[in-house]
Design an enzyme around this catalytic site. Structure first.
Site, PDB file in Angstrom:
ATOM      1  N   ARG A 161       0.862  -1.182   0.000  1.00  0.00           N
ATOM      2  CA  ARG A 161       0.000   0.000   0.000  1.00  0.00           C
ATOM      3  C   ARG A 161       0.897   1.229   0.000  1.00  0.00           C
ATOM      4  O   ARG A 161       1.997   1.203   0.567  1.00  0.00           O
ATOM      5  CB  ARG A 161      -0.889   0.018   1.246  1.00  0.00           C
ATOM      6  N   LYS A 185      -2.306  -2.471   7.812  1.00  0.00           N
ATOM      7  CA  LYS A 185      -3.542  -2.062   8.467  1.00  0.00           C
ATOM      8  C   LYS A 185      -3.735  -2.832   9.772  1.00  0.00           C
ATOM      9  O   LYS A 185      -3.376  -4.001   9.875  1.00  0.00           O
ATOM     10  CB  LYS A 185      -4.749  -2.317   7.546  1.00  0.00           C
ATOM     11  N   HIS A 262      -1.919   3.093  -6.345  1.00  0.00           N
ATOM     12  CA  HIS A 262      -2.841   1.979  -6.170  1.00  0.00           C
ATOM     13  C   HIS A 262      -2.962   1.152  -7.444  1.00  0.00           C
ATOM     14  O   HIS A 262      -3.112  -0.074  -7.383  1.00  0.00           O
ATOM     15  CB  HIS A 262      -4.214   2.496  -5.743  1.00  0.00           C
ATOM     16  N   ARG A 265      -0.153  -1.185  -7.489  1.00  0.00           N
ATOM     17  CA  ARG A 265      -0.432  -2.305  -6.570  1.00  0.00           C
ATOM     18  C   ARG A 265      -1.324  -3.338  -7.255  1.00  0.00           C
ATOM     19  O   ARG A 265      -1.106  -4.540  -7.144  1.00  0.00           O
ATOM     20  CB  ARG A 265      -1.089  -1.759  -5.302  1.00  0.00           C
ATOM     21  N   HIS A 288      -4.202  -8.596   2.722  1.00  0.00           N
ATOM     22  CA  HIS A 288      -5.654  -8.647   2.845  1.00  0.00           C
ATOM     23  C   HIS A 288      -6.043  -9.617   3.952  1.00  0.00           C
ATOM     24  O   HIS A 288      -5.622 -10.775   3.941  1.00  0.00           O
ATOM     25  CB  HIS A 288      -6.300  -9.109   1.535  1.00  0.00           C
ATOM     26  N   TYR A 297      -9.589  -9.989  -8.124  1.00  0.00           N
ATOM     27  CA  TYR A 297      -8.650 -10.323  -9.200  1.00  0.00           C
ATOM     28  C   TYR A 297      -8.958 -11.655  -9.872  1.00  0.00           C
ATOM     29  O   TYR A 297      -8.195 -12.107 -10.725  1.00  0.00           O
ATOM     30  CB  TYR A 297      -7.220 -10.368  -8.650  1.00  0.00           C
TER      31      TYR A 297
END
Length: 318
Positions: A161, A185, A262, A265, A288, A297
């Site tokens: 990120r 995160k 992004h 990414r 994730h 994806y």
């Protein structure tokens, strides 16, 4: 009768909870603060606040967002912030009900991410390297070019990120490091592998920053960050990198609107899957928590499976 807490105070308590109990980072907290401030301003205009708003008032706010032209994804995000807030207020016994519990959000079609082709990324990498090797560039301009090339190589090699990338510590560029530890995160750490090109780019950039120490005016050379700056955070901002990346895109013959950190990414993930990587591995690399986030994806996997059947099945048409 006790005075009801103000929306500002309740927002502060809510954000403190997110930071302390869920490990929410500065960007997440800022997003919640912006969304709840807008919600509070609407409530104020209609004579309500967080503590006394009813379900219909919340519906009126969602309708107001729609009237203001907000996209369904933005409306859904505001609704999510409201739901989290009212669950918090209920748990803290500031309210005895949850007016957001029965609200339904807008239907969202999950669009496919913008993806650059491998050839597009190669063009950008080549152009960035050319700029970093320009012999007629001043020392400061060459250092900025080396930084951009390093950022691009590391981003495409790892799929970080942008907030993780710009905040990498200087120690991430340790000699011969095959992996880097990334804090993502929720303050969760993960190991991300580096390829030879990204390690070399970091080594070259770090050598240039070490050489810059000879310049007394360049105090950022001694920073703990890999990509330091004189700003408040101490490291390069996401916005600065995004601007540099768009300038590089134009210099590479690409449209600036198609390129962002992004999007790079997304390119990292899509190109890995196209070349046979497992979806679970890509999920881990991207950081994730839920595989459903990575499943955006799957169109890449499906196309690859189709091509495999078409090319390799004995009964496929020639």
């Amino acid at each position: 009768m006790p005075t009801k807490p103000s929306d500002t105070k309740l927002t502060g308590l809510f954000l403190d909870m997110l930071a302390a109990e869920q490990g929410a980072g500065p960007n997440t907290l800022d997003a919640y603060r912006r969304d709840l401030t807008d919600f509070s301003e609407f409530l104020g205009r209609v004579g309500h606040n967080f503590a006394d708003a009813e379900t219909q008032t919340l519906r009126d706010y969602l309708a107001d967002l729609d009237a203001r032209g907000f996209k369904s994804t933005s409306v859904a995000r505001r609704l999510s912030a409201m739901r989290h807030l009212y669950r918090f207020l209920l748990n803290e016994r500031i309210r005895t009900d949850d007016p957001a519990a029965i609200l339904s959000g807008p239907k969202r079609g999950r669009g496919l991410p913008k993806v650059l082709s491998i050839a597009d990324v190669d063009r950008m990498l080549r152009r960035a390297k050319e700029l970093s090797e320009a012999e007629d560039a001043s020392p400061s301009k060459r250092l900025r070019a080396l930084r951009l090339y390093c950022l691009l190589e590391v981003l495409y090699a790892t799929g970080l990120r942008v907030s993780e990338l710009v905040a990498l510590p200087r120690s991430a560029a340790k000699r011969d490091a095959r992996m880097i530890v990334v804090r993502g995160k929720g303050n969760k750490e993960r190991l991300v592998p580096l390829n030879d090109a990204s390690r070399q780019a970091m080594a070259d950039y770090l050598a240039a920053t070490e050489a810059a120490k000879a310049d007394k005016k360049n105090s950022v050379a001694a920073s703990k960050w890999l990509f330091p700056s004189f700003g408040e955070s101490g490291h390069l901002t996401r916005q600065h990198f995004a601007r540099d990346l768009k300038e590089l895109a134009v210099a590479s013959g690409l449209q600036a609107r198609l390129v962002s950190p992004h999007v790079l990414r997304h390119a990292f993930a899509s190109h890995l899957l196209h070349n046979g990587a497992d979806l679970r591995i890509v999920q881990t690399l991207l950081g994730h928590t839920d595989i459903s986030t990575t499943q955006i994806y799957t169109h890449v996997v499906e196309e690859r499976l189709k091509s495999l059947v078409r090319d390799l099945h004995p009964l496929a048409e020639n």
